[in-house]
Design a protein around this motif. Structure first.
Motif, PDB file in Angstrom:
ATOM      1  N   THR A 118       0.833  -1.203   0.000  1.00 55.83           N
ATOM      2  CA  THR A 118       0.000   0.000   0.000  1.00 55.83           C
ATOM      3  C   THR A 118       0.869   1.255   0.000  1.00 55.83           C
ATOM      4  O   THR A 118       0.607   2.219  -0.736  1.00 55.83           O
ATOM      5  N   TRP A 175     -10.275   0.565  -3.056  1.00 53.36           N
ATOM      6  CA  TRP A 175      -9.624  -0.739  -2.946  1.00 53.36           C
ATOM      7  C   TRP A 175      -9.393  -1.097  -1.476  1.00 53.36           C
ATOM      8  O   TRP A 175      -9.669  -2.226  -1.046  1.00 53.36           O
ATOM      9  N   GLU A 233     -11.092  -4.199   0.289  1.00 49.54           N
ATOM     10  CA  GLU A 233     -10.123  -5.290   0.378  1.00 49.54           C
ATOM     11  C   GLU A 233     -10.426  -6.233   1.537  1.00 49.54           C
ATOM     12  O   GLU A 233     -10.473  -7.456   1.366  1.00 49.54           O
ATOM     13  N   VAL A 291     -13.712  -8.421   1.078  1.00 53.67           N
ATOM     14  CA  VAL A 291     -13.554  -9.412  -0.002  1.00 53.67           C
ATOM     15  C   VAL A 291     -12.639 -10.535   0.429  1.00 53.67           C
ATOM     16  O   VAL A 291     -12.926 -11.727   0.203  1.00 53.67           O
ATOM     17  N   ILE A 292     -11.515 -10.200   1.080  1.00 58.30           N
ATOM     18  CA  ILE A 292     -10.593 -11.239   1.542  1.00 58.30           C
ATOM     19  C   ILE A 292     -11.255 -12.109   2.604  1.00 58.30           C
ATOM     20  O   ILE A 292     -11.096 -13.338   2.606  1.00 58.30           O
ATOM     21  N   LEU A 334      -3.402 -14.075   0.340  1.00 58.78           N
ATOM     22  CA  LEU A 334      -4.420 -13.219  -0.267  1.00 58.78           C
ATOM     23  C   LEU A 334      -4.098 -11.739  -0.078  1.00 58.78           C
ATOM     24  O   LEU A 334      -4.254 -10.932  -1.004  1.00 58.78           O
ATOM     25  N   ASN A 335      -3.626 -11.385   1.109  1.00 57.90           N
ATOM     26  CA  ASN A 335      -3.252  -9.990   1.355  1.00 57.90           C
ATOM     27  C   ASN A 335      -2.080  -9.571   0.489  1.00 57.90           C
ATOM     28  O   ASN A 335      -2.057  -8.467  -0.063  1.00 57.90           O
ATOM     29  N   ARG A 360      -1.187 -10.900  -2.390  1.00 62.38           N
ATOM     30  CA  ARG A 360      -1.632 -10.833  -3.781  1.00 62.38           C
ATOM     31  C   ARG A 360      -2.453  -9.570  -4.029  1.00 62.38           C
ATOM     32  O   ARG A 360      -2.338  -8.933  -5.075  1.00 62.38           O
ATOM     33  N   SER A 361      -3.272  -9.196  -3.053  1.00 66.10           N
ATOM     34  CA  SER A 361      -4.059  -7.978  -3.196  1.00 66.10           C
ATOM     35  C   SER A 361      -3.163  -6.746  -3.274  1.00 66.10           C
ATOM     36  O   SER A 361      -3.404  -5.842  -4.079  1.00 66.10           O
ATOM     37  N   GLY A 362      -2.127  -6.694  -2.429  1.00 63.61           N
ATOM     38  CA  GLY A 362      -1.212  -5.574  -2.469  1.00 63.61           C
ATOM     39  C   GLY A 362      -0.468  -5.480  -3.792  1.00 63.61           C
ATOM     40  O   GLY A 362      -0.292  -4.388  -4.347  1.00 63.61           O
ATOM     41  N   LEU A 393      -1.517  -6.677  -6.696  1.00 64.30           N
ATOM     42  CA  LEU A 393      -2.474  -6.290  -7.730  1.00 64.30           C
ATOM     43  C   LEU A 393      -2.798  -4.803  -7.643  1.00 64.30           C
ATOM     44  O   LEU A 393      -2.935  -4.121  -8.671  1.00 64.30           O
ATOM     45  N   LEU A 394      -2.892  -4.267  -6.429  1.00 63.23           N
ATOM     46  CA  LEU A 394      -3.135  -2.839  -6.258  1.00 63.23           C
ATOM     47  C   LEU A 394      -2.000  -2.021  -6.860  1.00 63.23           C
ATOM     48  O   LEU A 394      -2.231  -1.020  -7.550  1.00 63.23           O
TER      49      LEU A 394
END
Length: 457
Positions: A2, A60, A64, A67-68, A121-122, A124-126, A128-129
């Motif tokens: 982030t 996001w 986030e 969704v996670i 998941l966290n 991967r989310s970071g 992707l962001l």
């Protein structure tokens, strides 16, 4: 990730600003006449990148977590079948705790696997962001760069973006206010379903800590708010009795009579009081003022409580002095110079000019500042918590201990609370009444300012 996304956004926004400004400068140096200054071309690119991408990042981050959590629950759905909502929340909280490194005892293997999945998941989310921010920022960078031309109205574009931001902030402020009022009203209505309105508004006994029996919703007068509001008014009156004369006199002296050298030194020192945290004033009240009052009372035979309204109110008055002084000084400074010159030209002394011309002309601003200071005094918490006490009493004796609305709200909501009993819901009823009182005071202050300002404009 982030932090990296925010840093990437900031860097690309700066690059866009510099790039577009250089391009606009090159067009101007080539002999063409730009519609907008080169700085507006740079700001257009910077804002065009910064605002949309920042909105994407904030959305996001808001979405986030849910969704996670949803993906995590679906991955262990067979373990959660048949469990209640509370049990599911406890399991998810335990998995997050394990993922954060806080492991108590020996967790089951499926919980360890779920924690690893949660971390993945966290991560991967970071990632992707960061990719989304990078691609979107680059696309907007290229888009804004292609806009640079001699006839491009960059200033209008910047004004539209800034105007949209201001409208958005105003809408957010309005909806936040509506949400606050709605939440207070909803919980207050729930409170009045358990306690009669008449007992709350006209009761003279405030004891929300008493136990509730099955056949007793509330003891008679146990939730009467009158002693709480009376204590608030006593402390407010003491504070304003000290703050108003001192604040006004200091403003008058500094504005009209003090030498410039003294004003340049004294005014900043006076306003330092406004920056002192209220907890420091609380320490001063309980460690210095309250013992001094108690010792003085004993020396002349008066019975002074360890925590008194006088100690809290006097220290609160000291806190409000720069607030009132600043408002009064601004109001006096706003009076047209022609009124001063006219009074002095007619033979008035500076004291007569101040009392008969400047002060009456500045009354709207002064009264408005005083009433806003009253609102602040009514809403003060920390000083009263530390120096005035917690017991609600129907008394106006400044040497006795009293309590205020804000202190009771804090007391009722400390610790593990259940929002289905009158004790906890009483805090929202008090908050609603405090909101109404301060709102009326602020409206009254604004009406005074608007009414009398027209006379002197």
């Amino acid at each position: 990730m982030t932090t990296a996304a925010f840093l990437c956004l900031l860097i690309l926004s700066i690059i866009g600003y510099v790039w577009n400004r250089q391009a606009a400068t090159a067009i101007r140096n080539g002999g063409a006449r730009l519609h907008s200054l080169t700085g507006f071309h740079g700001f257009y690119s910077g804002l065009m990148i910064l605002v949309p991408v920042l909105v994407v990042i904030l959305l996001w981050l808001v979405l986030e977590g849910p969704v996670i959590d949803l993906i995590l629950k679906s991955s262990i759905s067979e373990r959660l079948d048949g469990l209640g909502t509370g049990e599911v929340q406890l399991i998810v909280a335990e998995i997050k705790s394990i993922a954060g490194g806080s492991i108590f005892g020996t967790p089951e293997q499926w919980k360890l696997d779920a924690a690893d999945r949660y971390l993945a998941l966290n991560a991967r989310s970071g990632q992707l962001l960061l990719v989304v921010v990078l691609l979107l920022s680059l696309a907007l960078l290229v888009f804004s760069r292609r806009k640079v031309a001699a006839e491009f109205r960059a200033r209008h574009g910047v004004e539209r973006i800034v105007s949209g931001l201001m409208i958005f902030c105003s809408v957010v402020a309005v909806f936040v206010t509506i949400g606050i009022v709605a939440s207070l009203m909803f919980e207050t209505i729930r409170f009045f379903e358990k306690v009669p309105v008449s007992e709350f508004l006209f009761g003279t006994n405030w004891e929300p800590q008493i136990p509730m029996r099955e056949d007793q919703v509330a003891a008679e007068g146990a939730f009467g708010w009158l002693p709480v509001m009376l204590g608030t008014l006593v402390i407010t009156v003491i504070a304003m009795t000290l703050a108003v004369p001192v604040g006004l006199m200091s403003a008058i002296y500094l504005n009209e009579f003090a030498p410039k050298q003294f004003r340049a030194v004294a005014k900043p020192f006076l306003e330092i009081l406004a920056g002192v945290p209220t907890v420091v004033y609380g320490f001063f009240a309980i460690l210095v003022v309250a013992p001094a009052l108690r010792s003085f009372g004993q020396s002349i035979g008066l019975d002074v409580a360890p925590n008194t309204a006088l100690a809290a109110g006097s220290v609160m008055g000291i806190m409000l002095i720069p607030f009132i002084s600043s408002f009064a000084d601004d109001a006096l400074s706003a009076v047209p110079q022609s009124l001063r010159d006219g009074a002095l030209g007619l033979g008035a002394t500076r004291a007569e000019m101040m009392t008969n011309v400047l002060f009456p002309a500045a009354i709207p601003g002064i009264v408005g500042g005083v009433l806003l200071a009253v609102s602040r005094a009514i809403g003060e918490t920390m000083i009263v918590v530390m120096a005035a006490g917690l017991m609600a009493k129907m008394t106006v004796n400044p040497l006795d201990s009293v309590t205020t609305v804000t202190v009771q709200i804090v007391t009722l909501l400390i610790g593990d609370t259940s929002f289905d009993n009158p004790k906890t819901l009483a805090a929202f009823a008090l908050g609603m009444m405090l909101f109404i009182v301060t709102l009326v005071i602020n409206i009254f202050a604004l009406r005074i300012v608007r009414k009398y300002r027209e006379v002197y404009d």
